[in-house]
Write a protein that holds these residues in place. Structure first.
Motif, PDB file in Angstrom:
ATOM      1  N   GLY A  35       0.815  -1.205   0.000  1.00  0.00           N
ATOM      2  CA  GLY A  35       0.000   0.000   0.000  1.00  0.00           C
ATOM      3  C   GLY A  35       0.852   1.260   0.000  1.00  0.00           C
ATOM      4  O   GLY A  35       0.578   2.204  -0.745  1.00  0.00           O
ATOM      5  N   GLU A  36       1.879   1.254   0.823  1.00  0.00           N
ATOM      6  CA  GLU A  36       2.792   2.420   0.869  1.00  0.00           C
ATOM      7  C   GLU A  36       3.449   2.629  -0.493  1.00  0.00           C
ATOM      8  O   GLU A  36       3.565   3.764  -0.964  1.00  0.00           O
ATOM      9  N   LYS A  37       3.870   1.537  -1.127  1.00  0.00           N
ATOM     10  CA  LYS A  37       4.509   1.642  -2.447  1.00  0.00           C
ATOM     11  C   LYS A  37       3.520   2.142  -3.496  1.00  0.00           C
ATOM     12  O   LYS A  37       3.867   2.983  -4.329  1.00  0.00           O
ATOM     13  N   SER A  38       2.297   1.627  -3.461  1.00  0.00           N
ATOM     14  CA  SER A  38       1.286   2.058  -4.428  1.00  0.00           C
ATOM     15  C   SER A  38       0.956   3.536  -4.252  1.00  0.00           C
ATOM     16  O   SER A  38       0.826   4.275  -5.234  1.00  0.00           O
ATOM     17  N   ILE A  39       0.822   3.966  -3.008  1.00  0.00           N
ATOM     18  CA  ILE A  39       0.504   5.375  -2.744  1.00  0.00           C
ATOM     19  C   ILE A  39       1.643   6.271  -3.206  1.00  0.00           C
ATOM     20  O   ILE A  39       1.413   7.307  -3.841  1.00  0.00           O
ATOM     21  N   ALA A  41       3.757   5.645  -5.583  1.00  0.00           N
ATOM     22  CA  ALA A  41       3.728   5.639  -7.052  1.00  0.00           C
ATOM     23  C   ALA A  41       2.610   6.547  -7.577  1.00  0.00           C
ATOM     24  O   ALA A  41       2.797   7.256  -8.577  1.00  0.00           O
ATOM     25  N   LEU A  42       1.468   6.532  -6.906  1.00  0.00           N
ATOM     26  CA  LEU A  42       0.366   7.406  -7.312  1.00  0.00           C
ATOM     27  C   LEU A  42       0.724   8.875  -7.131  1.00  0.00           C
ATOM     28  O   LEU A  42       0.392   9.711  -7.982  1.00  0.00           O
ATOM     29  N   GLU A  43       1.401   9.184  -6.036  1.00  0.00           N
ATOM     30  CA  GLU A  43       1.793  10.582  -5.795  1.00  0.00           C
ATOM     31  C   GLU A  43       2.786  11.058  -6.845  1.00  0.00           C
ATOM     32  O   GLU A  43       2.672  12.185  -7.347  1.00  0.00           O
ATOM     33  N   MET A  46       0.891  11.492 -10.089  1.00  0.00           N
ATOM     34  CA  MET A  46       0.040  12.684 -10.035  1.00  0.00           C
ATOM     35  C   MET A  46       0.885  13.930 -10.270  1.00  0.00           C
ATOM     36  O   MET A  46       0.486  14.824 -11.034  1.00  0.00           O
ATOM     37  N   ARG A  47       2.055  13.994  -9.607  1.00  0.00           N
ATOM     38  CA  ARG A  47       2.928  15.159  -9.786  1.00  0.00           C
ATOM     39  C   ARG A  47       3.389  15.301 -11.232  1.00  0.00           C
ATOM     40  O   ARG A  47       3.546  16.416 -11.738  1.00  0.00           O
ATOM     41  N   SER A  48       3.614  14.175 -11.892  1.00  0.00           N
ATOM     42  CA  SER A  48       4.084  14.239 -13.282  1.00  0.00           C
ATOM     43  C   SER A  48       2.935  14.308 -14.290  1.00  0.00           C
ATOM     44  O   SER A  48       3.175  14.443 -15.481  1.00  0.00           O
ATOM     45  N   GLY A  49       1.701  14.193 -13.798  1.00  0.00           N
ATOM     46  CA  GLY A  49       0.544  14.276 -14.681  1.00  0.00           C
ATOM     47  C   GLY A  49       0.372  13.061 -15.565  1.00  0.00           C
ATOM     48  O   GLY A  49      -0.222  13.149 -16.637  1.00  0.00           O
ATOM     49  N   SER A  50       0.869  11.903 -15.117  1.00  0.00           N
ATOM     50  CA  SER A  50       0.818  10.688 -15.921  1.00  0.00           C
ATOM     51  C   SER A  50      -0.345   9.791 -15.508  1.00  0.00           C
ATOM     52  O   SER A  50      -0.251   9.029 -14.543  1.00  0.00           O
ATOM     53  N   ALA A  51      -1.417   9.854 -16.271  1.00  0.00           N
ATOM     54  CA  ALA A  51      -2.566   8.996 -16.001  1.00  0.00           C
ATOM     55  C   ALA A  51      -2.211   7.528 -16.196  1.00  0.00           C
ATOM     56  O   ALA A  51      -2.652   6.659 -15.440  1.00  0.00           O
ATOM     57  N   VAL A  52      -1.386   7.222 -17.177  1.00  0.00           N
ATOM     58  CA  VAL A  52      -0.976   5.841 -17.443  1.00  0.00           C
ATOM     59  C   VAL A  52      -0.288   5.246 -16.215  1.00  0.00           C
ATOM     60  O   VAL A  52      -0.571   4.108 -15.823  1.00  0.00           O
ATOM     61  N   ALA A  53       0.589   6.012 -15.584  1.00  0.00           N
ATOM     62  CA  ALA A  53       1.337   5.519 -14.428  1.00  0.00           C
ATOM     63  C   ALA A  53       0.471   5.378 -13.175  1.00  0.00           C
ATOM     64  O   ALA A  53       0.896   4.765 -12.196  1.00  0.00           O
ATOM     65  N   MET A  54      -0.733   5.911 -13.208  1.00  0.00           N
ATOM     66  CA  MET A  54      -1.626   5.830 -12.055  1.00  0.00           C
ATOM     67  C   MET A  54      -2.455   4.548 -12.049  1.00  0.00           C
ATOM     68  O   MET A  54      -2.900   4.099 -10.995  1.00  0.00           O
ATOM     69  N   ILE A  55      -2.659   3.957 -13.205  1.00  0.00           N
ATOM     70  CA  ILE A  55      -3.614   2.848 -13.322  1.00  0.00           C
ATOM     71  C   ILE A  55      -3.198   1.624 -12.508  1.00  0.00           C
ATOM     72  O   ILE A  55      -3.996   1.126 -11.696  1.00  0.00           O
ATOM     73  N   LEU A  56      -2.005   1.110 -12.716  1.00  0.00           N
ATOM     74  CA  LEU A  56      -1.599  -0.130 -12.041  1.00  0.00           C
ATOM     75  C   LEU A  56      -1.531   0.006 -10.523  1.00  0.00           C
ATOM     76  O   LEU A  56      -2.100  -0.840  -9.807  1.00  0.00           O
ATOM     77  N   THR A  60      -4.026  -2.157  -8.106  1.00  0.00           N
ATOM     78  CA  THR A  60      -3.450  -3.072  -7.101  1.00  0.00           C
ATOM     79  C   THR A  60      -3.942  -2.717  -5.709  1.00  0.00           C
ATOM     80  O   THR A  60      -4.390  -3.589  -4.959  1.00  0.00           O
ATOM     81  N   LEU A  61      -3.876  -1.447  -5.370  1.00  0.00           N
ATOM     82  CA  LEU A  61      -4.312  -1.000  -4.049  1.00  0.00           C
ATOM     83  C   LEU A  61      -5.795  -1.262  -3.844  1.00  0.00           C
ATOM     84  O   LEU A  61      -6.215  -1.716  -2.774  1.00  0.00           O
ATOM     85  N   LYS A  62      -6.594  -1.006  -4.860  1.00  0.00           N
ATOM     86  CA  LYS A  62      -8.037  -1.242  -4.777  1.00  0.00           C
ATOM     87  C   LYS A  62      -8.326  -2.705  -4.440  1.00  0.00           C
ATOM     88  O   LYS A  62      -9.086  -3.004  -3.518  1.00  0.00           O
TER      89      LYS A  62
END
Length: 144
Positions: A35-39, A41-43, A46-56, A60-62
């Motif tokens: 969970g910490e790793k997924s969060i 990665a999401l942050e 988000m900072r880079s504006g990459s929707a593709v990088a947010m999906i996995l 996984t976290l979901k």
């Protein structure tokens, strides 16, 4: 838009605990680490504006959150994943996921704290119903 407190389905949590048996605490620890790793990665995504990088990481976290009954975390991750997928299809920035990404870490920590209290063998447990004596897990050595 989103709750700021942990939302936990304690029946799912108990079901996972029963199904996993003696492996439960170890696997819950993996959920914490993943969970910490997924969060993180999401942050970064988000900072880079990459929707593709947010999906996995959101997907996984979901899934992991839902298995343990961490519904608040699962709801946020599901929203982030869905929004990121939509943004990829539209070739758009995931700006509307910002509030969810910001709330994810504190809700995850609140959820993990609640899970920790529930799994701690030294925490006082209530036995019986209203008006009955509260028994503690640590009543002293040699006492029955």
């Amino acid at each position: 838009m989103f709750d700021t407190e942990a939302k936990i389905d304690w029946d799912k949590f108990a079901g996972a605990r029963g199904a996993l048996g003696s492996d439960f605490v170890r696997i819950l620890g993996y959920f914490r680490e993943d969970g910490e790793k997924s969060i993180a990665a999401l942050e970064v995504a988000m900072r880079s504006g990459s929707a593709v990088a947010m999906i996995l990481p959101a997907h996984t976290l979901k899934g992991e959150a839902r298995q343990f009954g961490a519904d608040g975390v699962g709801d946020l991750a599901e929203f982030i994943e869905g929004h990121a997928r939509d943004c990829v299809e539209r070739h758009d920035q995931p700006d509307q996921a910002l509030a969810a990404v910001v709330k994810l870490r504190p809700i995850f920590h609140a959820t993990m704290d609640a899970f920790g209290r529930e799994t701690n063998p030294l925490v006082e447990r209530r036995v019986g119903g209203f008006g009955r004596k509260v028994e503690t897990a640590n009543q002293g050595f040699g006492r029955l």
